[in-house]
Design a protein around this motif. Structure first.
Motif, mmCIF file in Angstrom:
data_model
loop_
_atom_site.group_PDB
_atom_site.id
_atom_site.type_symbol
_atom_site.label_atom_id
_atom_site.label_comp_id
_atom_site.label_asym_id
_atom_site.label_seq_id
_atom_site.Cartn_x
_atom_site.Cartn_y
_atom_site.Cartn_z
ATOM 1 N N TYR A 244 1.014 -1.404 0.122
ATOM 2 C CA TYR A 244 0.505 0.005 -0.171
ATOM 3 C C TYR A 244 1.101 1.105 -0.430
ATOM 4 C CZ TYR A 244 -3.743 -3.162 1.712
ATOM 5 O OH TYR A 244 -4.863 -3.918 1.771
ATOM 6 N N GLU A 247 2.186 2.280 -3.124
ATOM 7 C CA GLU A 247 1.279 2.416 -4.249
ATOM 8 C C GLU A 247 1.165 3.758 -3.991
ATOM 9 O OE1 GLU A 247 -0.255 -0.315 -6.479
ATOM 10 O OE2 GLU A 247 -1.003 2.037 -6.904
ATOM 11 N N VAL A 248 1.057 4.870 -3.060
ATOM 12 C CA VAL A 248 0.824 5.652 -3.142
ATOM 13 C C VAL A 248 1.873 6.369 -2.173
ATOM 14 C CG1 VAL A 248 -1.179 4.877 -2.001
ATOM 15 C CG2 VAL A 248 0.884 5.892 -0.367
ATOM 16 N N PRO A 313 -4.997 1.022 0.832
ATOM 17 C CA PRO A 313 -4.047 2.387 -0.042
ATOM 18 C C PRO A 313 -4.566 3.949 0.141
ATOM 19 C CG PRO A 313 -4.655 0.942 -1.958
ATOM 20 C CD PRO A 313 -4.721 0.635 -0.425
ATOM 21 N N LEU A 314 -5.905 3.842 0.436
ATOM 22 C CA LEU A 314 -6.171 4.869 0.941
ATOM 23 C C LEU A 314 -5.798 5.513 2.247
ATOM 24 C CD1 LEU A 314 -7.863 7.791 -0.770
ATOM 25 C CD2 LEU A 314 -10.064 6.990 0.729
ATOM 26 N N GLU A 317 -2.223 6.505 2.468
ATOM 27 C CA GLU A 317 -2.141 7.889 1.956
ATOM 28 C C GLU A 317 -2.341 8.998 2.854
ATOM 29 O OE1 GLU A 317 -4.366 9.140 -1.549
ATOM 30 O OE2 GLU A 317 -2.727 9.758 -2.838
ATOM 31 N N ARG A 328 -16.306 12.651 1.452
ATOM 32 C CA ARG A 328 -17.194 11.132 0.241
ATOM 33 C C ARG A 328 -18.333 11.467 -0.100
ATOM 34 N NH1 ARG A 328 -14.855 6.222 3.546
ATOM 35 N NH2 ARG A 328 -17.209 5.180 2.611
ATOM 36 N N GLU A 329 -18.266 10.169 -1.635
ATOM 37 C CA GLU A 329 -19.515 10.169 -1.488
ATOM 38 C C GLU A 329 -20.655 10.182 -0.620
ATOM 39 O OE1 GLU A 329 -19.640 9.091 -5.807
ATOM 40 O OE2 GLU A 329 -17.923 9.206 -6.034
ATOM 41 N N LEU A 334 -28.301 1.939 1.687
ATOM 42 C CA LEU A 334 -28.481 0.652 1.413
ATOM 43 C C LEU A 334 -29.151 -0.851 2.221
ATOM 44 C CD1 LEU A 334 -26.156 0.959 -1.394
ATOM 45 C CD2 LEU A 334 -28.792 1.276 -1.429
ATOM 46 N N PRO A 335 -30.207 -1.162 2.009
ATOM 47 C CA PRO A 335 -30.608 -2.764 3.168
ATOM 48 C C PRO A 335 -28.602 -3.378 2.772
ATOM 49 C CG PRO A 335 -32.307 -2.139 1.274
ATOM 50 C CD PRO A 335 -31.007 -1.436 0.654
ATOM 51 N N ALA A 336 -27.945 -3.964 3.994
ATOM 52 C CA ALA A 336 -27.482 -4.531 4.031
ATOM 53 C C ALA A 336 -27.473 -6.395 3.031
ATOM 54 C CB ALA A 336 -27.623 -4.620 5.924
#
Lengths: 596, 192
Positions: A244, A247-248, A313-314, A317, A328-329, A334-336
Motif C-alpha cells: 500500500y 503504491e501511494v 491504499p487510501l 496515503e 466522501r460521496e 442501502l439494505p445490508a
C-alpha cells in the motif's frame, strides 16, 4: 530457477514453497484465511498432508516429523495459534532437526474471525523468528527461506500472512522441488527433547543466544532492504502495508522488512539517520513502532495510521501525506446483505425452534453462528472453538434451578471434535445439568467443506475410520444421547423440550449433511411453491430466514376470504425443497410444484 | 501497452461467479504481458453475502487493492451491490451493469425497499455505461451460470487484448463439454 510463471494466491504460493522445499509432513485445522494452504498442498503428490482435529495436534504432529529430521509445516489461522501455543513455546526450547515452519494467517478487519489479534507478538513471546511476505512471490520464497533458517538456527520459524496476502493473487515463478539437506531418521537426543526442568534450564540460555544470533543475521538478511528514493520521508514497513505504501508514495525511501522479528536494529538506526521524517506503516498493533521508539528514535506510526482494522491504499496515503478526511460521496442508506444460511441448510430448523422456545443458547464457531442474525436470532454467546459447552456448564453451576430447562449449547461436529470433547467430559465428571446439541452436518462447512475425523474421509479423499459421535458421547459417560432429523420440526421441538429440562448431562445429535454436499444431501432438491390463493400473508415462513422465501407487498383478500397485506413467494431456482416452510405454514399454502 | 495501472472492480453477490471471472481476467492479463494482482475475501462470502473483487494490471502493480476513487472499470453483477461501491469509482469510469436484482434479506422480509433508479444513478456517474441483460444472454447461450462469462465478453469489448487470449483462458477453466456454451456466452457479451 523460476521456470514457469503462474498466477497464485498467497496461500497457493506457500503450498508451492513448501512443496519445492521438500516438505514431508504438513498438518492443519481449517480456518479462514489459512484453509487453502493445505488444500493446495494436497494437490501435490509426495508429502503427507492432513487435517488434524485441532491446531495443537497439528503443531505436535509437525514437531514429531521435524524431530525425525523431516521438513514439516503446521498451518493455522491467527486464533488457532492460541490453541497451539502450548507446544509452540516449548518447541522454541527444544529446537528440531528437520526444518519446521508454522504459518499464522491473521485476519485484520475480522472478515471471518472473532477477534483481530496481531500474531507478531507470538514471535517475541515465544522467542522465535518471524517472516512476513508482501505478495505471492514472496510468500513462496519466504516459505523456502523459513525452512532453511529453521535448520540453520535450530528454531521453529513463523511465517505470518494476513487476509490480503493469503487471498490476493499475483504472479509467481515456479521451480522443481529440492531435496532437503537433513536426512530423516530416528536420532535419540533426550537432553534436548525432554523438557524436564533440569534440561529446560539448560535450553533457555540456548534460546537467548539464538535470538542474539538471529538479530545479527537480520542485519544482513537480503529480504530486509533499504530502497532509496527521496529522503524527505523514510518508511519502515512490511507485509501488505509495504504494497500500500509503495503504491501511494513510490518516490519515498523504504526500509522493507522481510523479517519482522527480531528486527535489524543497526539497519533501522542507519536508515533513520538518513531520512528527514521516519514513518512506520503497519496494520494493527504498533509492533515495529514500539521497538523503534525504544531505540530512542522519533517516528510517526499509530498517530497517523489506524490501530484497528485493515489498512488500504487510501488510509495509508492519508497518513503519509497528512491529508484531511476526504469528502466522501454521500452513500445512500442501502439494505445490508449479510451472509446467511443456505436454502435447505439443516441448521435452520434447529434455530427456528430455539428461537420459538426463547432459550439461552451458548454458541460456537461455524456456519451455525449465523443463527445469531435475525430473524432466527437464537445464539447468545460465541467466543472460541468449543466454548459453548463450558459456557452452558458455567451457567448451570452459577444459576442452578433458575437456568434448568432454559439453556442449551450448540456446537458443530467439526468444532466438537476440535475442542468440545473435553468440555463434555467435564459436564459428566462434575455432574452438570447441561444439554448439548451437536449440529452434525458431516463436514467443516464454514471454511468450504473440509473433512474431519467424523467424516470417514482424509484430506486426500481416502477412506478412513469414522468416529461415531453417539458412542463417543456414551463413552464419556453421557447416558442420554438422542439423534434427531433437523428437517422434522415437530420432533426437534419435542426432543429439545424434553432434554433441556433433564437434570443430567444430555446430548442431542442433529444429523443431516450440509446442503452444499450434493453427494450426501437428504433434501429432495425439488422446489416448493406458495399457492397464492391459500397464502394468508401471516409471515410464519419468512421467520425461517430462508433466502428462497420472499415477501410481495400486495394488499387484498385471498381466495379463502382472509385479509392480507401481502403474500409469500418461493424462488424456484434457490429452493432446495427442505419443506420447513411447508411445516410452519398453518394454511397448507406451501406445496411441491406438482401440487403435493 | 498501457503504461499505467488499470483498475477493475467487480461487485455482486456470493455465488454469482465473480471470483471465477476475476481468475480468468488475471490469467488473461498475465498472458498479455502485464503484471497483475487481484484480491477478494473468502469464507463468509460463499453464504450469499456482498462480494467485491479488485483486479489491477499494468507494467508494475504494488497494491492488490484499488484505492477508493480510482476504479477505472466497474463491473456490477447485481444492481443494489453497484450502489454500495460508488465511492470506489474514478471520475471517469466505464460501468458494465448486469441487469439483475437479487433481494437481500431485509427486502425479502418486506422490512426494506429495494432501491429504485439504479440505472439512472450509474449512467449519470459513468463516462461509458452499458446495461447488459447478462442472465438472459447466459440462458440464450445455454446455461444460466454463464453470467460471468457474458460479462467478460462485455469487458473484452472495452479493452484491447486479443480475443484469442480470452477464449483460450475461458476454455481452460471449464470441462470440455461446457466449452461451446461459454464461448457463445462470451460472444453474446461482446456484442451486448
Amino acid at each position: 530457477m523460476n521456470d514457469r510463471r503462474t498466477v497464485l494466491s498467497g496461500n497457493e504460493a506457500i503450498a508451492r514453497g513448501a512443496y519445492e522445499s521438500g516438505v514431508k509432513v504438513a498438518a492443519a485445522y481449517p480456518g479462514t484465511p489459512s484453509t487453502e494452504i493445505l488444500e493446495s498442498l494436497g494437490a501435490y503428490s509426495g508429502p503427507h498432508v492432513e487435517w488434524s482435529p485441532n491446531e495443537k495436534v497439528a503443531l505436535e504432529t509437525a514437531m514429531g516429523a521435524a524431530f525425525g529430521g523431516a521438513r514439516a509445516l503446521a498451518v493455522m489461522k491467527h486464533v488457532g495459534v492460541n490453541v497451539a501455543a502450548d507446544p509452540l513455546f516449548t518447541l522454541s526450547y527444544t529446537g528440531l532437526r528437520g526444518g519446521l515452519v508454522l504459518v499464522t494467517a491473521d485476519d485484520p478487519e475480522m472478515h471471518s474471525s472473532q477477534n483481530e489479534q496481531d500474531n507478531r507478538h507470538y514471535a517475541r513471546f515465544a522467542k522465535v523468528p518471524m517472516l512476513e511476505p508482501s505478495d505471492s512471490q514472496e510468500a513462496k520464497d519466504y516459505t523456502q527461506m523459513a525452512f532453511e533458517l529453521s535448520e540453520r538456527f535450530d528454531t521453529p520459524v513463523m511465517l505470518r500472512t494476513t487476509t490480503r496476502v493469503s487471498h490476493s493473487k499475483s504472479i509467481v515463478g515456479e521451480a522443481e522441488p529440492a531435496v532437503p539437506p537433513v536426512k530423516p531418521g530416528l536420532v535419540k537426543d533426550p537432553v534436548k527433547l525432554v523438557m524436564l526442568p533440569a534440561n529446560a534450564r539448560k535450553r533457555h540460555p540456548v534460546v537467548e543466544k539464538r535470538m542474539e544470533d538471529l538479530a545479527r543475521f537480520a542485519e544482513t538478511f537480503p529480504e530486509n532492504r533499504a530502497e532509496w528514493g527521496d529522503k524527505k520521508a523514510g518508511i519502515i514497513t512490511s507485509g501488505i502495508s509495504y504494497a500500500y505504501a509503495k503504491e501511494v508514495m513510490p518516490e519515498a525511501s523504504f526500509l522493507k522488512l522481510g523479517m519482522v522479528y527480531p528486527l535489524p536494529r543497526e539497519m533501522i538506526r542507519s536508515f533513520a539517520s538518513q531520512v528527514e521524517k521516519l514513518y512506520v506503516v503497519e496494520e494493527l498493533d504498533p509492533f515495529i513502532e514500539e521497538q523503534v521508539r525504544a531505540m530512542g528514535l522519533a517516528v510517526e506510526g499509530k498517530s497517523a495510521f489506524p490501530l484497528m482494522g485493515e489498512l488500504n491504499p487510501l488510509l495509508v496515503e492519508k497518513g503519509l501525506k497528512n491529508l484531511p478526511p476526504a469528502a466522501r460521496e454521500a452513500a445512500a442508506k442501502l439494505p445490508a446483505r449479510p451472509p446467511i444460511m443456505c436454502p435447505g441448510c439443516p441448521h435452520r430448523g434447529i434455530f427456528s425452534i430455539l428461537n420459538k422456545m426463547k432459550l439461552f443458547v451458548t454458541g460456537d464457531i461455524g456456519c451455525y453462528t449465523l443463527g445469531f442474525l435475525p430473524p432466527l436470532s437464537a445464539i447468545d454467546t460465541c467466543v472460541c472453538m468449543g466454548a459453548s459447552i463450558g459456557h452452558a456448564m458455567g451457567l448451570d453451576k452459577a444459576l442452578g434451578e433458575e437456568a434448568l430447562g432454559k439453556v442449551v449449547a450448540v456446537i458443530g461436529d467439526s468444532t466438537f471434535l476440535h475442542s468440545g470433547i473435553t468440555g463434555l467430559l467435564n459436564v459428566v465428571y462434575n455432574r452438570g445439568a447441561v444439554t448439548v446439541i451437536i449440529l452434525d452436518n458431516h463436514t467443516t462447512a464454514m471454511t468450504g467443506r473440509q473433512d474431519h475425523p467424523g467424516t470417514g474421509c482424509t484430506l486426500r479423499g481416502e477412506e478412513t475410520f469414522e468416529v461415531d459421535l453417539t458412542k463417543l458421547a456414551k463413552a464419556l459417560g453421557v447416558k442420554h444421547v438422542k439423534t434427531i432429523n433437523p428437517y422434522d420440526l415437530a420432533a426437534v421441538e419435542r426432543v429439545i423440550r424434553r432434554e433441556a429440562r433433564r437434570p443430567e448431562p444430555s446430548v442431542i445429535i442433529s444429523r443431516a449433511p450440509c446442503v452444499l454436499s450434493r453427494r450426501e444431501r437428504k433434501v429432495s432438491g425439488k422446489p416448493l411453491a406458495v399457492d397464492p390463493d391459500l397464502c394468508a400473508g401471516c409471515r410464519s415462513c419468512l421467520r425461517l430466514g430462508c433466502p428462497a422465501v420472499a415477501w410481495v407487498k400486495e394488499e387484498g383478500i385471498n381466495a379463502m376470504g382472509k385479509k392480507r397485506k401481502g403474500r409469500a413467494v418461493i424462488d424456484e431456482f434457490l429452493c432446495n425443497g427442505c419443506t420447513l416452510c411447508a411445516q410452519v405454514c398453518k394454511f397448507g399454502a406451501i406445496k411441491g410444484n406438482d401440487g403435493k | 501497452m498501457e503504461n499505467r495501472v488499470t483498475n477493475i472492480l467487480l461487485v455482486g453477490v456470493g455465488g454469482q461467479g465473480i471470483i471465477l471471472a476475476s481468475e480468468i481476467m488475471a490469467d488473461v492479463f498475465m498472458e498479455a504481458g502485464y503484471d497483475v494482482k487481484k484480491s477478494e475475501v473468502h469464507g463468509m462470502a460463499q453464504r450469499g453475502g456482498s462480494v467485491s473483487t479488485h483486479v489491477r494490471f499494468g507494467p508494475k502493480v504494488y497494491s492488490p487493492l484499488i484505492k477508493e476513487g480510482e476504479a477505472d472499470i466497474f463491473i456490477a453483477f447485481e444492481e443494489l451491490e453497484a450502489l454500495r461501491y460508488l465511492s470506489f469509482l474514478s471520475p471517469h469510469p466505464s460501468i458494465l451493469l448486469n441487469e439483475q436484482r437479487l433481494n437481500p434479506p431485509g427486502v425479502s422480509l418486506g422490512n426494506e425497499d429495494y432501491p429504485a433508479d439504479v440505472k439512472e444513478v450509474l449512467s449519470q456517474r459513468a463516462t461509458t455505461f452499458k446495461a447488459i441483460p447478462a442472465r438472459d444472454l447466459a440462458l440464450r447461450a445455454g446455461d444460466v451460470r454463464a453470467v460471468n462469462v457474458v460479462l467478460l465478453g462485455a469487458l473484452h469489448s472495452i479493452l484491447s487484448i486479443p480475443e484469442k487470449v480470452w477464449t483460450e483462458h475461458i476454455l481452460k477453466r471449464f470441462p470440455p463439454k461446457a466449452g461451446p456454451v461459454n464461448l457463445e456466452a462470451f460472444r453474446l457479451g461482446k456484442g451486448s
